[in-house]
Design an enzyme around this catalytic site. Structure first.
Site, PDB file in Angstrom:
ATOM      1  N   GLU A  50       0.831  -1.144   0.132  1.00 42.58           N
ATOM      2  CA  GLU A  50      -0.071   0.152  -0.184  1.00 42.58           C
ATOM      3  C   GLU A  50       0.801   1.321   0.054  1.00 42.58           C
ATOM      4  O   GLU A  50       0.260   2.349  -0.646  1.00 42.58           O
ATOM      5  CB  GLU A  50      -0.946  -0.142   0.991  1.00 42.58           C
ATOM      6  CG  GLU A  50      -2.196  -1.111   0.878  1.00 42.58           C
ATOM      7  CD  GLU A  50      -1.864  -2.336   1.659  1.00 42.58           C
ATOM      8  OE1 GLU A  50      -0.459  -2.709   1.913  1.00 42.58           O
ATOM      9  OE2 GLU A  50      -2.723  -3.322   1.733  1.00 42.58           O
ATOM     10  N   PHE A 112     -11.360  -7.218  13.996  1.00 47.00           N
ATOM     11  CA  PHE A 112     -10.400  -7.844  13.251  1.00 47.00           C
ATOM     12  C   PHE A 112     -10.142  -6.614  12.115  1.00 47.00           C
ATOM     13  O   PHE A 112     -10.853  -6.128  11.523  1.00 47.00           O
ATOM     14  CB  PHE A 112     -10.646  -9.021  12.414  1.00 47.00           C
ATOM     15  CG  PHE A 112      -9.746  -9.506  11.520  1.00 47.00           C
ATOM     16  CD1 PHE A 112      -8.568  -9.806  11.721  1.00 47.00           C
ATOM     17  CD2 PHE A 112     -10.218  -9.598   9.949  1.00 47.00           C
ATOM     18  CE1 PHE A 112      -7.807 -10.176  10.807  1.00 47.00           C
ATOM     19  CE2 PHE A 112      -9.221  -9.894   9.056  1.00 47.00           C
ATOM     20  CZ  PHE A 112      -7.966 -10.454   9.620  1.00 47.00           C
ATOM     21  N   GLN A 113      -8.860  -6.370  11.879  1.00 47.53           N
ATOM     22  CA  GLN A 113      -8.481  -5.263  10.838  1.00 47.53           C
ATOM     23  C   GLN A 113      -9.076  -3.984  11.003  1.00 47.53           C
ATOM     24  O   GLN A 113      -9.200  -3.299  10.294  1.00 47.53           O
ATOM     25  CB  GLN A 113      -8.649  -5.867   9.589  1.00 47.53           C
ATOM     26  CG  GLN A 113      -7.728  -7.065   9.139  1.00 47.53           C
ATOM     27  CD  GLN A 113      -7.449  -7.331   7.821  1.00 47.53           C
ATOM     28  OE1 GLN A 113      -8.472  -7.143   7.034  1.00 47.53           O
ATOM     29  NE2 GLN A 113      -6.393  -7.686   7.251  1.00 47.53           N
ATOM     30  N   LYS A 162     -17.664  -0.854   6.001  1.00 47.04           N
ATOM     31  CA  LYS A 162     -17.912  -1.715   4.899  1.00 47.04           C
ATOM     32  C   LYS A 162     -19.575  -1.810   4.892  1.00 47.04           C
ATOM     33  O   LYS A 162     -20.199  -1.819   3.774  1.00 47.04           O
ATOM     34  CB  LYS A 162     -17.547  -3.370   5.578  1.00 47.04           C
ATOM     35  CG  LYS A 162     -17.949  -4.279   4.236  1.00 47.04           C
ATOM     36  CD  LYS A 162     -17.068  -5.533   4.707  1.00 47.04           C
ATOM     37  CE  LYS A 162     -17.226  -6.556   3.486  1.00 47.04           C
ATOM     38  NZ  LYS A 162     -16.619  -7.818   3.798  1.00 47.04           N
ATOM     39  N   MET A 477      24.305   9.162   1.815  1.00 46.70           N
ATOM     40  CA  MET A 477      24.200  10.664   2.465  1.00 46.70           C
ATOM     41  C   MET A 477      24.276  10.280   4.208  1.00 46.70           C
ATOM     42  O   MET A 477      24.804  11.062   4.596  1.00 46.70           O
ATOM     43  CB  MET A 477      22.874  10.995   2.458  1.00 46.70           C
ATOM     44  CG  MET A 477      22.395  12.282   2.978  1.00 46.70           C
ATOM     45  SD  MET A 477      23.662  13.548   2.107  1.00 46.70           S
ATOM     46  CE  MET A 477      22.443  14.143   0.731  1.00 46.70           C
TER      47      MET A 477
HETATM   48  C1  LIG Z   1      12.266   5.666   5.087  1.00 45.89           C
HETATM   49  C2  LIG Z   1      13.811   6.519   5.603  1.00 45.89           C
HETATM   50  N1  LIG Z   1      14.528   5.971   6.540  1.00 45.89           N
HETATM   51  C3  LIG Z   1      15.509   6.391   6.798  1.00 45.89           C
HETATM   52  C4  LIG Z   1      16.063   7.741   5.904  1.00 45.89           C
HETATM   53  C5  LIG Z   1      17.180   8.227   6.383  1.00 45.89           C
HETATM   54  N2  LIG Z   1      18.087   8.247   5.380  1.00 45.89           N
HETATM   55  C6  LIG Z   1      18.372   9.324   4.514  1.00 45.89           C
HETATM   56  S1  LIG Z   1      19.302   9.062   3.099  1.00 45.89           S
HETATM   57  C7  LIG Z   1      19.620   7.598   3.440  1.00 45.89           C
HETATM   58  C8  LIG Z   1      20.629   6.530   2.926  1.00 45.89           C
HETATM   59  C9  LIG Z   1      20.148   6.510   1.345  1.00 45.89           C
HETATM   60  O1  LIG Z   1      20.878   5.467   1.051  1.00 45.89           O
HETATM   61  P1  LIG Z   1      21.017   5.196  -0.801  1.00 45.89           P
HETATM   62  O2  LIG Z   1      19.416   4.957  -0.994  1.00 45.89           O
HETATM   63  O3  LIG Z   1      21.829   3.877  -1.094  1.00 45.89           O
HETATM   64  O4  LIG Z   1      21.483   6.510  -1.412  1.00 45.89           O
HETATM   65  P2  LIG Z   1      22.725   7.138  -1.567  1.00 45.89           P
HETATM   66  O5  LIG Z   1      22.742   8.346  -0.137  1.00 45.89           O
HETATM   67  O6  LIG Z   1      23.799   6.285  -1.208  1.00 45.89           O
HETATM   68  O7  LIG Z   1      22.802   7.914  -2.757  1.00 45.89           O
HETATM   69  C10 LIG Z   1      19.046   7.399   4.763  1.00 45.89           C
HETATM   70  C11 LIG Z   1      19.044   6.132   5.561  1.00 45.89           C
HETATM   71  C12 LIG Z   1      15.115   8.098   4.937  1.00 45.89           C
HETATM   72  N3  LIG Z   1      15.223   9.309   4.420  1.00 45.89           N
HETATM   73  N4  LIG Z   1      13.866   7.562   4.790  1.00 45.89           N
END
Ligand SMILES: Cc1ncc(C[n+]2csc(CCOP(=O)(O)OP(=O)(O)O)c2C)c(N)n1
Lengths: 564, 162
Positions: A50, A112-113, A162, A477
């Protein structure tokens, strides 16, 4: 005509010209699915989670300007949708999310749900409704679409028990709607518009700073006219890219944490700031105490609550971006006054000096693939015409920096919530809306795994996306922040046991290509694009050490950037 | 500074939680809040007491106005207005305390609305300061229970929120 609640829903969606509904079935919505089964006007796209449904509807909305529509079941269906609803909310995306609910008699019984979907989603929607009577279905749908798409847009949740979907009543869809408690302001206040025009024409070091509001409000044409008429420099936020062409000489690129040196220096030193459809987000302003110290600030926004929220402004103008820009343009046509040419010449001279820093330079001779190189080549090969979605991380910033967007609604990313997992499903929505366009999803090996199941959706509907996986083997990042601010203690930011993405793509029925050398980048991109009918997953093995520059560390002002 | 915000909102389930949720989500203060339907049964009137800098109060008004259920609002503190609060107190009333409490209730123009052999239940209205002063005056008396309504406010003169 007497209809069941479920049939009414289909009729409401037809009346709103809804093309696609993104959803996933379950007990509470089976009557609705049955009603969908019996018609062919509204197409249902079956996602695999979803969250994917909400992001796909979001990508559809961002790329078209029309509301995205989602249908999910009660309980876990609704909670899985929450991340996508919040993502849309933070970026003001029009969306209608229909959530099934347990029958009215069971509400509150831990059935439920059952979850309190209205309660759970309340802080992340523009508004939400629980339909208690089948007689209210038409009115509530009309209101929901009206609220979601007008003023500052946003997601609206409709929770429907529902039993209401089986109950019958007379149906007619209202053609008009008025709500005593909701009347978004449209036009700018004439006195404020005059004052603003007066101030902007007196500027010696002007800056135009625009955001997602210009894209959402379809004000791109008016903005171009306005900016060209004045001859002032313009910088755009991450959400605003494309409203003004990146390749135009007046464009200074993106501003903020990873914005260009010229944009941020221009912001810091300007004497008049014209902010349009932007909200002074903390990723843009840096340290508020040091923000635009010399500027008189004009702020145009459709949402009064955005004005003077973070930064106190001098000339607030509440109104729709298109309307206010038209008012500005008219006033500029009519006045005898012109911008201060000699001051402007000096200002451009200064800006060009900042520009000559070439803050987006990187090592083009590298033996390892640089992520910037991939995006530059993607830009060249697609001639800047692709719709680009992204996930969240370094790759998102690189895409914003190196893919020059010349048109609005071509750059689709989660700026406000920063939701990893957004890119692939958003690309699904964009591709369905634009079957003849090239849709590329720029992602990282961490982000892509958050909604990778949607590769199956792409297979089912034959969506020829191009997935640009910038695989640096780490959460880039996060790694960058740990390098800069945690003395290289790389806690949990490295990925063990990455899958072989080529095989993953193949097992979903797509084409996978692994690219390891810079020389192979262009041929791989060309081949992917040549595969017009197939999804191609390009797994680029990129430099793990690469960082996003320039960067404003938190707490610093816009004039305190770290350059390469 | 303390502000009294009067809000006219749709009398619908969930409207109250939207207001309350807004305050908790954005970390605004609520000192008191009272709400009930008006003479138009489709509308509720809420009086909300909050505090914050001018910027925060401005944001609170704007954010409240953004809620779809909010029809209109007014910051009563900007103009002449009347504040009232209702308090019900149950106190111990035995021996000489019975007379003492009665005297105090008269001075503060409250009313004793329920009596037992050992307790009085008192009703008193006024602004918050008056009610506090009454509580102080009762310092030698044992208080069993205090119920306060939260503040209600209305503009002076002909001005109306509608
Ligand atoms: C759902 C979610 N969890 C955690 C984060 C924190 N976060 C921001 S950037 C990142 C790393 C992303 O890694 P990747 O997709 O490999 O991209 P890169 O930075 O290596 O280009 C994380 C964990 C986020 N933005 N969203």
């Amino acid at each position: 005509m007497e209809l069941t609640g479920a049939e009414m829903i289909v009729e409401c969606l037809k009346a709103e010209d809804v093309e696609y509904v993104f959803g996933y079935p379950g007990g509470a919505v089976l009557h609705i699915y049955d009603a969908f089964y019996k018609q062919n006007d509204v197409k249902h796209i079956l996602v695999r989670h979803e969250q994917g449904a909400t992001h796909a509807a979001d990508g559809y909305a961002r790329s078209t300007g029309r509301p995205g529509v989602v249908l999910v079941t009660s309980g876990p269906g609704a909670t899985n949708a929450v991340t996508g609803i919040a993502t849309a909310y933070m970026d003001s995306i029009p969306m209608i999310v229909i959530t099934g609910q347990v029958p009215k008699a069971l509400i509150g019984n831990d059935a439920f749900q059952e979850v309190d979907s209205v309660g759970i989603t309340r802080p992340v929607v523009k508004h939400n409704f629980l339909i208690e009577d089948v007689k209210d279905v038409a009115r509530i749908f009309k209101q929901a679409f009206y609220v979601a798409t007008t003023g500052r847009p946003g997601p609206v949740v409709i929770d429907i028990p529902k039993d209401v979907t089986v109950a019958k009543a007379e149906f007619s869809y209202p053609s008009e709607i008025s709500m005593r408690s909701y009347n978004p302001t449209v036009k700018g206040h004439p006195g404020q518009v005059r004052r603003a025009v007066d101030i902007m024409l007196s500027a010696e070091r002007p800056m135009i700073y625009t955001g997602g509001g210009v894209v959402l409000g379809n004000g791109s044409e008016q903005l171009r006219q306005f900016t060209r008429k004045l001859g002032y420099p313009i910088t755009q936020t991450l959400m605003g890219l494309g409203a003004y062409p990146a390749t135009d000489k007046q464009s200074l690129g993106m501003l903020g944490m990873h914005g260009t040196y010229e944009a941020n220096m221009g912001m810091h030193h300007c004497d008049v700031l014209i902010a349009i459809g932007a909200r002074f987000d903390d990723r843009v302003t840096g340290n508020l105490e040091k923000f635009c110290p010399y500027a008189t600030i004009i702020h145009v926004d459709v949402d009064p609550a955005s004005i003077s929220k973070n930064v106190k402004v001098d000339v607030p103008i509440v109104g729709e971006v298109v309307q206010v820009l038209n008012e500005f343009n008219q006033a500029l046509e009519q006045t005898e006054r012109t911008p201060n040419a000699s001051a402007l010449e000096k200002w451009w001279h200064q800006i060009n000096e900042w520009r000559s820093q070439d803050c987006l330079k990187y090592d083009r001779e590298s033996e390892i693939i640089k992520p910037q190189f991939v995006l530059e080549k993607l830009y060249e090969i697609t001639k800047g015409k692709a719709i680009v979605t992204s996930d969240v991380g370094q790759h998102q910033m690189f895409a914003a920096q190196y893919y020059g967007f010349d048109e609005p609604r071509r750059w689709i990313n989660s700026g406000g919530l920063g939701t990893m997992g957004f890119g692939l499903p958003a690309a699904i929505g964009a591709q369905l809306a634009h079957p003849d366009d090239l849709v590329a999803c720029v992602t990282g090996e961490a982000s892509i795994q958050m909604c990778i199941q949607e590769l199956a959706t792409c297979r089912q509907y034959g969506l020829p996306l191009k997935i640009i996986n910038l695989n640096n083997g780490c959460m880039g990042m996060v790694r960058q922040w740990q390098e800069f601010f945690y003395e290289k203690r790389y806690a949990m930011s490295y990925f063990e046991s990455l899958p072989d993405f080529k095989k993953v793509a193949e097992s979903y029925g797509h084409i996978g290509i692994k690219v390891e050398k810079p020389a192979d980048v262009v041929p791989a991109l060309e081949e992917a694009i040549a595969q017009k009918d197939r999804l191609v997953f390009l797994d680029f093995i990129t430099d793990q050490e690469e960082n996003v520059y320039p960067m404003i560390p938190s707490g610093a002002g816009l004039n305190e950037m770290i350059l390469v | 500074m303390r502000h009294i915000i009067s809000i006219l909102l749709e009398n619908e389930s969930g409207a109250l939680s939207r207001v309350a949720g807004l305050f908790s989500a954005r970390a605004y203060n609520i000192e008191s809040l009272s709400v009930a339907p008006t003479h138009d049964p489709t509308l509720s009137r809420m009086t909300l007491v909050t505090s914050g800098t001018e910027e925060v109060i401005e944001q609170i008004s704007k954010q409240l106005n953004k809620l779809i259920d909010v029809v209109k609002l007014q910051d009563l503190t900007e103009d002449a207005h009347i504040e009232r609060e209702l308090m019900l107190i149950k106190v111990e009333a035995v021996r000489e305390a019975r007379d003492e409490v009665k005297r105090l209730v008269e001075i503060f123009r409250g009313r004793i609305i329920d009596v037992t052999e050992t307790t009085y239940t008192i009703e008193i209205t006024g602004n918050g300061e008056k009610l506090d002063a009454f509580m102080d005056a009762l310092s030698s008396i044992t208080i069993h229970e205090v119920v306060r309504s939260g503040l209600l406010g209305i503009s002076r003169g002909t001005r109306v929120l509608s």
